[in-house]
Design an enzyme around this catalytic site. Structure first.
Site, short mmCIF file in Angstrom:
data_model
loop_
_atom_site.label_atom_id
_atom_site.label_comp_id
_atom_site.label_asym_id
_atom_site.label_seq_id
_atom_site.Cartn_x
_atom_site.Cartn_y
_atom_site.Cartn_z
N CYS A 307 0.80 -1.24 0.00
CA CYS A 307 0.00 0.00 0.00
C CYS A 307 0.83 1.27 0.00
CB CYS A 307 -0.93 -0.01 1.22
SG CYS A 307 -2.13 -1.32 1.15
N1 LIG Z 1 -2.56 -6.32 1.82
C1 LIG Z 1 -3.00 -5.27 2.47
O1 LIG Z 1 -2.68 -5.07 3.62
C2 LIG Z 1 -3.95 -4.29 1.81
C3 LIG Z 1 -4.55 -3.31 2.61
C4 LIG Z 1 -5.44 -2.42 2.05
C5 LIG Z 1 -5.69 -2.47 0.68
N2 LIG Z 1 -5.08 -3.42 -0.11
C6 LIG Z 1 -5.40 -3.43 -1.52
O2 LIG Z 1 -6.20 -4.58 -1.80
C7 LIG Z 1 -5.89 -5.08 -3.10
C8 LIG Z 1 -5.52 -6.55 -3.01
O3 LIG Z 1 -4.33 -6.67 -2.23
P1 LIG Z 1 -3.86 -8.05 -1.61
O4 LIG Z 1 -2.81 -7.70 -0.62
O5 LIG Z 1 -5.00 -8.89 -1.19
O6 LIG Z 1 -3.20 -8.73 -2.90
P2 LIG Z 1 -2.75 -10.27 -3.03
O7 LIG Z 1 -1.71 -10.30 -4.08
O8 LIG Z 1 -2.46 -10.84 -1.69
O9 LIG Z 1 -4.05 -11.00 -3.55
C9 LIG Z 1 -4.61 -10.77 -4.80
C10 LIG Z 1 -5.18 -12.09 -5.33
O10 LIG Z 1 -5.83 -11.80 -6.57
C11 LIG Z 1 -5.60 -12.89 -7.43
N3 LIG Z 1 -5.86 -12.46 -8.80
C12 LIG Z 1 -5.10 -11.67 -9.60
N4 LIG Z 1 -5.70 -11.49 -10.78
C13 LIG Z 1 -6.88 -12.16 -10.72
C14 LIG Z 1 -7.94 -12.35 -11.65
N5 LIG Z 1 -7.93 -11.81 -12.88
N6 LIG Z 1 -8.98 -13.12 -11.27
C15 LIG Z 1 -9.01 -13.69 -10.03
N7 LIG Z 1 -8.04 -13.55 -9.12
C16 LIG Z 1 -6.99 -12.78 -9.47
C17 LIG Z 1 -4.18 -13.29 -7.14
O11 LIG Z 1 -3.91 -14.62 -7.58
C18 LIG Z 1 -4.12 -13.14 -5.62
O12 LIG Z 1 -4.48 -14.34 -4.97
C19 LIG Z 1 -4.80 -4.18 -3.66
O13 LIG Z 1 -5.36 -3.17 -4.43
C20 LIG Z 1 -4.19 -3.56 -2.41
O14 LIG Z 1 -3.61 -2.29 -2.66
C21 LIG Z 1 -4.22 -4.32 0.44
#
Ligand SMILES: NC(=O)c1ccc[n+]([C@@H]2O[C@H](COP(=O)([O-])OP(=O)(O)OC[C@H]3O[C@@H](n4cnc5c(N)ncnc54)[C@H](O)[C@@H]3O)[C@@H](O)[C@H]2O)c1
Length: 469
Positions: A307
């Site tokens: 983030c």
């Molecule tokens: N991790 C955090 O602490 C956090 C906090 C707030 C916001 N976010 C936001 O949330 C969002 C997700 O982050 P995250 O940490 O969960 O990411 P992550 O990489 O842990 O998980 C994303 C998942 O999406 C899957 N994916 C990718 N493309 C796909 C598709 N076309 N169809 C289906 N699945 C698909 C991936 O395989 C993965 O399992 C981002 O925008 C991030 O900025 C994350």
């Protein structure tokens, strides 16, 4: 006057409570979907079973919703369907409990048709030119579009720049569906309901339960906001509706930019304090006794995670479209990205005091996770520090209880294996980059030749072997 504006920032208290009186009582189909959500009959699809999507799926399952997790990684789908987990803080028993409530995972987007609400939680990284990479969102939306139904509720949670939902997601949904369905925009209009609701997950934070973190949402029309508020109001204690997806998108960016800029401020002041012989941590501890107008941020070896190092640049990029420069973001980015280099300077001068060169020195990096007690190393400053150390000819090892190996990622290729902490004396220096609570810092200082502490983890330990930076 827009009825929604009258009710902006409505806080709906009460776990699982109905979101009442927010806007005029909905009629017909909208009421049907609301009722389905409130009675837990609505089926919920969550796309992206990562750090954000999987805990959210478990939260809905724990509130008796039938949840389907969508992910393109077959390994994740298979692990979840066999009752396993790939995130350390989520136990297999939690997945198995959710399975009893009907949770399963799939890669088959055709199943979207059976869902009533779909929440998108896919990555939003930066590309090699430091620009937003929306490809995960666009691929996901293109996959969902052919399976859209009228009255579907689609919510984007991925952090992104203001305008993404209405300028990118909506046109792709409308272009890609086979029935010519339109997204509901005008007040009272029916169609596909679309909203943005930012995720506010704080990994490793044990003090605030996820359902206690207020949930902000803004829909493409008032009905979409109301539906999203109903969806989230069923699991979050408080929902905060805003007037548009762009306001919700900007809210998330403001929160993260606020952190990024304040961390840069203390990182800069730390460097000045070191020159002045003042302990910045003591200063922060004293300042935070002020009961108003001050919030404590702490210096460190640089930013990490999916983030704070990334999201502000989504806004800088978008700002260019308005011929506007986001100078605070750029300056903060400059200071924060220089921190790993600063750590290396401090290590070099600590070794110098002991008549040693960095080149050829054995250096143990403690912690590769980007923050304490989590199993996530995305954008971790440790990775940069290890690469810089290798470039300078140091012999580098690492220890991290959360990572048996560190292989290859988007920006690194390290191919390393975790080193046990049984012979610290063999290293010329140990660098504390992540202050995991499992570490015995007193023992680390006692057994090491030199300790570079970037996290104030050795607070209270007096030793000439410690370089605090
Ligand atoms: N991790 C955090 O602490 C956090 C906090 C707030 C916001 N976010 C936001 O949330 C969002 C997700 O982050 P995250 O940490 O969960 O990411 P992550 O990489 O842990 O998980 C994303 C998942 O999406 C899957 N994916 C990718 N493309 C796909 C598709 N076309 N169809 C289906 N699945 C698909 C991936 O395989 C993965 O399992 C981002 O925008 C991030 O900025 C994350």
């Amino acid at each position: 006057m827009n009825k929604l504006l009258l009710h902006r920032h409505v806080a709906c208290a009460g776990f699982g409570s109905t979101i009442k009186n927010m806007i005029t009582a909905p009629e017909g189909r909208l009421a049907g979907l609301k009722q389905k959500i409130e009675s837990r009959e609505a089926r919920i699809g969550i796309v992206g079973m990562g750090y954000v999507g999987l805990p959210l799926a478990l939260l809905y399952s724990s509130q008796r919703f039938q949840v389907t997790g969508f992910d393109i990684e077959p390994r994740k789908v298979a692990t979840l369907n066999s009752g396993g987990s790939y995130i350390v803080r989520i136990l297999p028993s939690e997945i198995q409990e959710a399975q009893k409530a009907g949770f399963r995972a799939t890669s088959d987007y055709a199943e979207i048709e059976q869902m009533d609400a779909v929440i998108i939680c896919v990555p939003t990284p930066l590309n090699e030119y430091h620009e937003p990479d929306l490809s995960y969102i666009t691929e996901t939306v293109k996959s969902i579009a052919p399976h859209l139904r009228k009255d579907h509720l689609i919510v984007l949670e991925s952090t992104t720049y203001p305008g993404t939902t209405e300028e990118v997601v909506v046109p792709l949904l409308e272009a890609g569906n086979k029935h010519g369905l339109k997204v509901a925009h005008a007040p009272g209009e029916a169609g596909v309901y679309v909203a943005f609701s930012p995720e506010r997950e704080d990994p490793g934070n044990e003090t605030v339960a996820r359902h206690d973190i207020p949930k902000v949402m803004g829909g493409c029309n008032a009905e979409s906001t109301e539906l999203a508020a109903t969806l989230y109001g069923s699991i979050f204690h408080r929902v905060v509706p805003v007037s548009s997806p762009a306001v919700a998108e900007m809210t998330k960016l403001l929160e993260n930019i606020y952190r990024c800029v304040n961390i840069a401020l203390v990182n800069e002041l730390k460097q000045l304090c070191m020159k002045m012989g003042i302990d910045i941590n003591e200063v922060i501890d004293a300042a935070k006794t002020k009961p108003f107008g001050f919030q404590a941020f702490y210096p460190g070896p640089g930013l990490g995670g999916h983030c704070i190092p990334i999201d502000p640049f989504y806004l800088s990029w978008k700002a260019q479209q308005f011929d506007f420069r986001t100078r605070f973001i750029e300056l903060a980015g400059e200071i924060n990205t220089a921190m790993p280099h600063f750590v290396l300077e401090q290590l070099t001068s600590g070794l110098n005091e002991q008549r040693k060169a960095l080149k050829g020195s054995k250096v143990l990096v403690l912690g590769v996770a980007y923050k304490r007690d989590i199993d996530d190393l995305r954008e971790s400053p440790s990775l940069t520090i290890i690469e810089l150390l290798r470039e300078k000819g140091a012999v580098v090892a690492y220890n991290d209880p959360y990572f048996p190996t560190v292989g290859r990622g988007r920006h690194y290729d390290l191919n390393m294996t975790n080193t046990p902490l049984d012979n610290l004396g063999q290293y010329d220096a140990a660098v504390i980059v992540t202050d995991h609570s499992d570490y015995d810092y007193k023992a680390i200082v006692e057994q090491s030749q030199l300790v570079v502490d970037t996290r104030n983890a050795t607070k209270g330990i007096n030793s000439p072997k410690i370089v605090r930076c």
